[in-house]
Each structure stands twice: as C-alpha cells, then as structure tokens.
Design a protein around this motif. Structure first.
Motif, PDB file in Angstrom:
ATOM      1  N   ASP A  53       0.824  -1.214   0.000  1.00 50.96           N
ATOM      2  CA  ASP A  53       0.000   0.000   0.000  1.00 50.96           C
ATOM      3  C   ASP A  53       0.857   1.262   0.000  1.00 50.96           C
ATOM      4  OD1 ASP A  53      -2.339  -1.488   0.027  1.00 50.96           O
ATOM      5  OD2 ASP A  53      -2.482  -1.504   2.213  1.00 50.96           O
ATOM      6  N   GLN A  54       1.945   1.225   0.757  1.00 48.04           N
ATOM      7  CA  GLN A  54       2.837   2.387   0.824  1.00 48.04           C
ATOM      8  C   GLN A  54       3.456   2.666  -0.538  1.00 48.04           C
ATOM      9  OE1 GLN A  54       5.958   2.176   3.802  1.00 48.04           O
ATOM     10  NE2 GLN A  54       7.174   3.749   2.790  1.00 48.04           N
ATOM     11  N   GLU A  56       2.328   1.794  -3.460  1.00 51.94           N
ATOM     12  CA  GLU A  56       1.292   2.255  -4.394  1.00 51.94           C
ATOM     13  C   GLU A  56       1.066   3.762  -4.236  1.00 51.94           C
ATOM     14  OE1 GLU A  56      -3.149   0.925  -5.884  1.00 51.94           O
ATOM     15  OE2 GLU A  56      -2.665   0.736  -3.762  1.00 51.94           O
ATOM     16  N   GLN A  57       1.004   4.227  -3.001  1.00 51.55           N
ATOM     17  CA  GLN A  57       0.817   5.655  -2.747  1.00 51.55           C
ATOM     18  C   GLN A  57       2.019   6.457  -3.240  1.00 51.55           C
ATOM     19  OE1 GLN A  57       0.064   5.986   1.461  1.00 51.55           O
ATOM     20  NE2 GLN A  57      -1.971   5.071   1.327  1.00 51.55           N
ATOM     21  N   GLU A  58       3.209   5.919  -3.024  1.00 49.80           N
ATOM     22  CA  GLU A  58       4.419   6.618  -3.454  1.00 49.80           C
ATOM     23  C   GLU A  58       4.501   6.718  -4.972  1.00 49.80           C
ATOM     24  OE1 GLU A  58       7.259   5.347   0.346  1.00 49.80           O
ATOM     25  OE2 GLU A  58       7.512   4.365  -1.592  1.00 49.80           O
ATOM     26  N   GLY A  60       2.068   7.086  -6.864  1.00 51.17           N
ATOM     27  CA  GLY A  60       1.169   8.178  -7.238  1.00 51.17           C
ATOM     28  C   GLY A  60       1.915   9.502  -7.217  1.00 51.17           C
ATOM     29  N   LYS A  61       2.785   9.674  -6.230  1.00 56.40           N
ATOM     30  CA  LYS A  61       3.616  10.877  -6.147  1.00 56.40           C
ATOM     31  C   LYS A  61       4.572  10.951  -7.337  1.00 56.40           C
ATOM     32  CE  LYS A  61       3.901  11.196  -1.072  1.00 56.40           C
ATOM     33  NZ  LYS A  61       4.856  11.207   0.073  1.00 56.40           N
TER      34      LYS A  61
END
Length: 209
Positions: A53-54, A56-58, A60-61
């Motif tokens: 999950d981490q 995946e969020q990164e 996005g950045k």
C-alpha cells in the motif's frame, strides 16, 4: 558520488528482477510486456516487506512528479545525458521522501534507459494492486456522461459478473464518436453495444444484400 550510489542501487534491484520465478512473490494477475516485468519485481519486493500500500501511494507521487514539464523535459529526453537524468531523479525522489523500494525501481529504470516507460510500470502495478484487493476493473464508454440514476443501474447490472469477494472498480469515459449506447470492458469480457457499431453492422448487411 550520487551517480555511483544510484548505479549500485539499480544493480541491487536488477538482481531481484532476474531471480528464479520461484523466489518471487507472484502478483494475483500477470501483466505482460517489459512494464509487467518491472511491476512484478516491484510487487514481489514490496510484498516481502509488507509495503504494498505504501509503494502504491508513493508511485502516485512519482507519477505526478514526472508529468511536471520541468522534470519530464529532462528525464524523458533521449538527448539528455544519463548522468544528468540520474541526478535529477535522485533530487526529486529525495524531496518526495519515498521508500528505498520505490527509489530502487526508478533508479533501475534510469540506469537501463527505461524512464519513458515509468508511467506504464505504474499502471501495471496499479492493476496488480486492484486484483490484490479483489477489485475488478470495469471500463464503460458512452457518448454522453451517465447521470446518477443510470450509473447506479449500471453498477447493479455489472455486479452480476463478479465472483464472491470481488468488487467493481468502475472507470467511465465519454466518446462522442460512438454516437450512443455504450462499450463495456470488464475483466476479460468486452461488449460493444454502441450505436456506431450497430450502424456499421447494418451498413455491411445492406451492402452484402
């Protein structure tokens, strides 16, 4: 110094890519192509460290950063020296404060001259994560945007395609060229109910009569 460190990190990530498949944590779906190979290696590395999950969020950045014209004109330009690209990537990732896993992915893409497929790798990883969560991606194209009532009715109909534990991740698009009706893609199923296609079929029948 920075370029040398980047090269070392890239080689470390490359090693994980070429390990035997038995040692990889396989994603729930297989994405083919070069972007699929990178995304699979990333999924495996992130899964082993419980950071799916981490990461995946990164990503996005990272996706937002590489779309910045000031950055894309450097890292996506084949005429810019590799060392300059690597330094640029190092600087933006340091500011973004992302994990070593994400840094290693981008570094190995830079080291291998593959930064142009970064967006494709991120998309492939996103598909793997959707499948990991039990999401079934459904794309619906209509000539005009659907109102809330039609959208709700469509979601109910699409649930009939799902298996136990799965959820719909609906993506709606508009394309005036289809004239009317809709085109639905869900999982490995594809249904074209557009007015344009109906007209084309009718025209073909008339011509062959």
């Amino acid at each position: 110094m920075a370029a040398r460190m980047l090269g070392q990190q890239a080689r470390q990530f490359s090693t994980s890519v070429i390990r035997p498949a038995a040692k990889l944590v396989k994603p729930p779906i297989q994405v083919y192509g070069l972007e699929g190979r990178y995304a699979t290696a990333l999924f495996s590395a992130a899964s082993k460290q419980s950071k799916l999950d981490q990461v995946e969020q990164e990503l996005g950045k990272v996706s937002t950063l590489i779309k910045d014209p000031k950055i894309s004109t450097i890292v996506m330009n084949p005429h810019v020296k590799q060392s300059i690209k690597q330094k640029t990537i190092h600087d933006i990732l340091s500011k973004a404060k992302v994990s070593p896993i994400t840094i290693n992915l981008i570094n190995v893409l830079a080291d291998n001259g593959r930064l142009t497929i970064t967006g494709d790798v991120i998309t492939a990883f996103g598909k793997m994560m959707s499948a990991h969560r039990g999401e079934v991606i459904c794309s619906v194209t209509t000539a005009q945007p659907l109102d809330q009532a039609n959208l709700s009715e469509l979601k109910v109909a699409l649930k009939g395609f799902l298996q136990k534990g799965e959820t719909i991740k609906l993506e709606t698009k508009t394309d005036s060229s289809i004239l009317g009706g809709m085109i639905v893609s869900i999982g490995d199923k594809y249904v074209d109910m557009s007015t344009k296609t109906k007209i084309q079929k009718l025209t073909k029948v008339i011509r062959e009569a």
